[in-house]
Design a protein around this motif. Structure first.
Motif, short mmCIF file in Angstrom:
data_model
loop_
_atom_site.label_atom_id
_atom_site.label_comp_id
_atom_site.label_asym_id
_atom_site.label_seq_id
_atom_site.Cartn_x
_atom_site.Cartn_y
_atom_site.Cartn_z
N VAL A 217 0.85 -1.19 0.00
CA VAL A 217 0.00 0.00 0.00
C VAL A 217 0.89 1.23 0.00
O VAL A 217 1.84 1.33 0.78
N ASN A 218 0.58 2.17 -0.89
CA ASN A 218 1.44 3.35 -1.08
C ASN A 218 0.63 4.62 -0.88
O ASN A 218 -0.55 4.70 -1.23
N GLN A 219 1.30 5.63 -0.33
CA GLN A 219 0.73 6.96 -0.19
C GLN A 219 0.44 7.55 -1.57
O GLN A 219 1.12 7.25 -2.55
N VAL A 220 -0.55 8.44 -1.63
CA VAL A 220 -0.87 9.15 -2.85
C VAL A 220 -0.91 10.64 -2.54
O VAL A 220 -1.15 11.03 -1.39
N GLY A 221 -0.65 11.48 -3.55
CA GLY A 221 -0.77 12.92 -3.36
C GLY A 221 0.55 13.64 -3.51
O GLY A 221 1.60 13.03 -3.68
N GLY A 222 0.49 14.98 -3.45
CA GLY A 222 1.67 15.80 -3.56
C GLY A 222 2.04 16.41 -2.22
O GLY A 222 1.17 16.95 -1.52
N ASN A 223 3.30 16.31 -1.84
CA ASN A 223 3.82 17.00 -0.65
C ASN A 223 5.09 17.73 -1.07
O ASN A 223 6.13 17.11 -1.31
N ASP A 224 5.01 19.06 -1.16
CA ASP A 224 6.10 19.89 -1.65
C ASP A 224 6.48 19.47 -3.07
O ASP A 224 5.63 19.38 -3.93
N ASP A 225 7.76 19.14 -3.29
CA ASP A 225 8.19 18.80 -4.64
C ASP A 225 7.90 17.35 -5.01
O ASP A 225 8.01 16.97 -6.18
N LEU A 226 7.55 16.53 -4.03
CA LEU A 226 7.35 15.11 -4.27
C LEU A 226 5.88 14.80 -4.59
O LEU A 226 4.97 15.34 -3.97
N ILE A 227 5.70 13.90 -5.55
CA ILE A 227 4.38 13.40 -5.90
C ILE A 227 4.36 11.91 -5.61
O ILE A 227 5.33 11.20 -5.91
N PHE A 228 3.29 11.44 -5.01
CA PHE A 228 3.14 10.02 -4.71
C PHE A 228 1.96 9.48 -5.52
O PHE A 228 0.87 10.05 -5.49
N LEU A 406 -1.40 32.07 -6.07
CA LEU A 406 -0.11 31.41 -6.18
C LEU A 406 0.43 31.61 -7.60
O LEU A 406 -0.26 31.29 -8.58
N LEU A 407 1.64 32.13 -7.71
CA LEU A 407 2.26 32.31 -9.03
C LEU A 407 2.94 31.02 -9.45
O LEU A 407 3.81 30.50 -8.74
N LEU A 408 2.56 30.50 -10.59
CA LEU A 408 3.19 29.31 -11.16
C LEU A 408 4.23 29.73 -12.19
O LEU A 408 3.92 30.47 -13.13
N LEU A 431 5.73 27.85 -7.31
CA LEU A 431 5.87 26.47 -7.74
C LEU A 431 6.30 26.44 -9.19
O LEU A 431 5.69 27.10 -10.04
N ALA A 432 7.34 25.67 -9.48
CA ALA A 432 7.81 25.47 -10.85
C ALA A 432 7.20 24.17 -11.37
O ALA A 432 7.70 23.09 -11.08
N VAL A 433 6.14 24.30 -12.13
CA VAL A 433 5.31 23.14 -12.47
C VAL A 433 6.04 22.13 -13.34
O VAL A 433 5.97 20.92 -13.12
N ARG A 540 19.56 27.17 -7.37
CA ARG A 540 19.44 27.23 -5.91
C ARG A 540 18.39 28.26 -5.48
O ARG A 540 17.87 28.19 -4.38
N GLN A 541 18.10 29.23 -6.35
CA GLN A 541 17.14 30.28 -6.02
C GLN A 541 15.78 30.08 -6.68
O GLN A 541 14.91 30.95 -6.60
N ALA A 542 15.62 28.95 -7.33
CA ALA A 542 14.36 28.68 -8.04
C ALA A 542 13.28 28.20 -7.07
O ALA A 542 13.59 27.67 -6.00
N PRO A 543 12.01 28.37 -7.42
CA PRO A 543 10.95 27.81 -6.59
C PRO A 543 10.98 26.29 -6.65
O PRO A 543 11.60 25.70 -7.54
N PRO A 544 10.36 25.63 -5.69
CA PRO A 544 10.31 24.16 -5.74
C PRO A 544 9.65 23.70 -7.03
O PRO A 544 8.69 24.31 -7.51
N GLY A 545 10.19 22.62 -7.60
CA GLY A 545 9.65 22.08 -8.84
C GLY A 545 9.15 20.67 -8.64
O GLY A 545 9.75 19.89 -7.89
N LEU A 546 8.07 20.32 -9.28
CA LEU A 546 7.47 18.99 -9.13
C LEU A 546 8.39 17.94 -9.74
O LEU A 546 8.79 18.04 -10.90
N LYS A 547 8.67 16.90 -8.98
CA LYS A 547 9.60 15.85 -9.40
C LYS A 547 8.85 14.75 -10.14
O LYS A 547 7.96 14.12 -9.59
N ILE A 548 9.25 14.51 -11.41
CA ILE A 548 8.61 13.43 -12.17
C ILE A 548 9.64 12.50 -12.81
O ILE A 548 9.27 11.58 -13.54
N THR A 549 10.95 12.75 -12.56
CA THR A 549 11.98 11.85 -13.07
C THR A 549 12.78 11.30 -11.89
O THR A 549 12.57 11.70 -10.74
N ASP A 550 13.74 10.41 -12.20
CA ASP A 550 14.53 9.82 -11.12
C ASP A 550 15.62 10.76 -10.62
O ASP A 550 16.28 10.46 -9.62
#
Length: 565
Positions: A217-228, A406-408, A431-433, A540-550
């Motif tokens: 069983v795995n968590q689902v959803g987004g928390n900061d830059d991580l997506i589950f 929120l500015l994307l 957020l850096a989408v 280093r100064q960029a907004p958090p970005g959603l992680k979709i690669t390894d």
């Protein structure tokens, strides 16, 4: 015996809200005759809690909330809940003060506590910063059935599958030797593109190797830059998939264990995304929705240039939040082509979002006049070009501040890698989408989006329209339009070449010699590698970005800024 898999979407630190999610799932599971409910790793506090774990009051509140949850659960149900437990020997042994744990709640009390044995310290994981590894195998006996309990990484050390061991012990093998009847794994495993196929292969291998049914069983959803992504799953002892929960949404499923066989019986197997583009799209939509709402925002603002990146971000935001909650701002300059303005407006019409146009011509003239005494006798160049981006960034931040939107930001991974972006300009945002989406994948996603006509996938106003991203946006050469006739390829290699070099450098850890040997021009490779190194201070100064690669430019990327390498 019926077991329930609760695929939950916790918010980090929301102990009361997360506890209510677990309680709701427990009541549903009990009403369907379940005897044991499985919830994800650290389901009580959400994953990853990071340095909240260094706050003693947070840890104590978790223990209090856990005890109250135990009292409120249905009496017929046992529940495995992810939590933390204090290490009583920490002071004496010099170890960490906490364990990453699973609590067995039953009959109003905490009946047993199990500790995670393998603690990952790679990529986005830093669990040895907080936790002491458990030293004992974990199992419980319920109605005569012996259940082996593992937590996330405990499952990821099969030397036959990986061809090596990353840790000295294999918790799965230890449990099998002790004679458990089935294995459960409670996880918070972040999403990356294609990862579910690896998970399934690994779980199938373990089920077949040890002749043990496995429930994951795995968590689902987004928390900061991580997506589950969830994608919770169960395999019988022959390695056959008997249950699969939908990806990227909360869900609950019941799987029955037949003691007479003994094995898991077939249950519901959900359909998975049919392509990598659909999978990535679903992840990004979920990431934007959760980041926005969990940070307390309802609406977002996006700068629309008529280019493909901002168009994709606007489409994702519309799917995540609804057209009524997306504001697109057009900010043409004297260098903006007429077709860019037309294309941006066509996108607005296709998505049905709110829009506003703010010309920056007079603001540019004001900057020129103010800087003229200092810039006299110099040639116009990158400084003047970047002022345009920074004007736009200021306007967008003003709107964000004024209305609480929120500015994307809209920069892609290829640009972030080589620094083809402007600090305090187009890099502005909360957020850096698509910061982990290469430019070539941006095109692929847009083409996939236009190929779909079902409203459920696109979540746009008109389910019959064929085109979401205007065709001209897909066909025209990409350009920042900061000077006449400018295109990206004035400064960069073509994106198919650039993205292949970046893939080899960032993901495959290849050096210049290997990349050149793969067929790339030496001068191009050297230029790209230099640009990647020099752009570290920007990232280093960029907004958090959603992680979709390894390997993303986020939590797991730890490069020095001041470096000669």
């Amino acid at each position: 015996m019926k077991l329930a898999l609760a695929q939950l979407n916790p918010t980090v630190g929301d102990l009361a809200g997360n506890s209510q999610q677990i309680l709701k799932a427990a009541n549903t599971a009990a009403s369907q005759g379940a005897r044991l409910l499985l919830t994800p790793e650290l389901s009580l506090c959400g994953y990853p809690p990071r340095d909240l774990l260094l706050n003693p009051s947070f840890v104590e509140s978790m223990a209090t909330t856990l005890g109250k949850l135990a009292e409120d659960l249905p009496p017929s149900l046992a529940v495995l809940v992810g939590t933390v437990e204090k290490n009583p020997k920490a002071q004496m042994s010099g170890g960490k003060h906490l364990f990453n744990s699973i609590a067995l709640l039953e009959r109003g009390k905490v009946q047993q506590i199990f500790h995670k044995r393998l603690l990952p310290t790679y990529d986005v994981f830093d669990e040895k910063r907080y936790f002491e590894p458990g030293l004992e195998s974990n199992s419980l006996t319920l109605d005569g059935v012996r259940v082996g309990v593992t937590i996330c990484e405990d499952l990821w050390n099969d030397e036959e599958f990986w061809g090596k061991r990353n840790y000295q012990v294999n918790p799965i093998a230890d449990l099998v030797q002790q004679g458990v009847d089935l294995l459960v794994n409670l996880s918070a495993s972040p999403y990356s593109a294609g990862k579910q196929q690896i998970r399934e292969s690994m779980l199938r291998h373990s089920a077949r190797r040890y002749q043990q049914p496995i429930l994951y069983v795995n968590q689902v959803g987004g928390n900061d830059d991580l997506i589950f992504d969830g994608s919770s799953i169960a395999f019988n002892r022959a390695g056959e998939k008997v249950c699969l929960l939908p990806a990227f949404e909360t869900n609950l499923a019941i799987v029955e264990f037949d003691e007479a066989v003994p094995d898991l019986l077939p249950a519901k197997v959900a359909a998975m995304p049919t392509s990598l583009d659909e999978e990535i799209w679903s992840a990004l939509v979920l990431g934007v929705r959760d980041y926005t709402h969990k940070c307390g925002f309802q609406k977002v603002v996006i700068g629309l240039s008529g280019g493909i990146d901002s168009s994709l971000v606007a489409a994702i935001a519309t799917a995540a939040l609804g057209a009524e909650n997306v504001l697109g701002v057009l900010m043409p300059s004297p260098y903006s082509s007429e077709h860019s303005i037309i294309d941006a407006q066509a996108l607005v019409d296709n998505l049905g979002i709110i829009s506003h146009t703010l010309s920056i011509k007079e603001l540019m003239q004001g900057y020129d006049q103010t800087l003229a005494p200092l810039f006299t006798n110099t040639e116009p160049g990158i400084a003047e070009e970047n002022i345009q981006s920074r004007i736009r960034g200021n306007l967008l931040m003003a709107i964000s501040n004024k209305f609480g939107y929120l500015l994307l930001s809209t920069g892609n991974k290829s640009e972030m890698a080589v620094g083809y972006c402007t600090l305090y300009g187009d890099m502005n945002g909360g957020l850096a989408v698509i910061a982990d989406v290469p430019k070539t994948r941006v095109y692929s996603l847009c083409k996939w989006l236009n190929s779909r006509t079902d409203k459920k996938v696109k979540n746009v106003q008109d389910s019959t329209q064929q085109e979401i991203i205007p065709a001209n946006i897909l066909s025209k050469p990409p350009s920042a339009e900061l000077k006449p006739g400018q295109v990206d390829q004035d400064s960069l290699p073509s994106y198919d070449i650039l993205d292949d070099i970046l893939q080899r450098l960032i993901h495959d850890h290849q050096g210049a010699a290997q990349i050149i040997a793969a067929g790339h021009e030496p001068e191009v490779v050297k230029k790209v590698l230099k640009m990647v190194a020099r752009a570290e201070f920007k990232r280093r100064q960029a907004p958090p970005g959603l992680k979709i690669t390894d390997r993303a430019f986020g939590t797991g990327w730890r490069m020095p800024i001041a470096s000669k390498w």
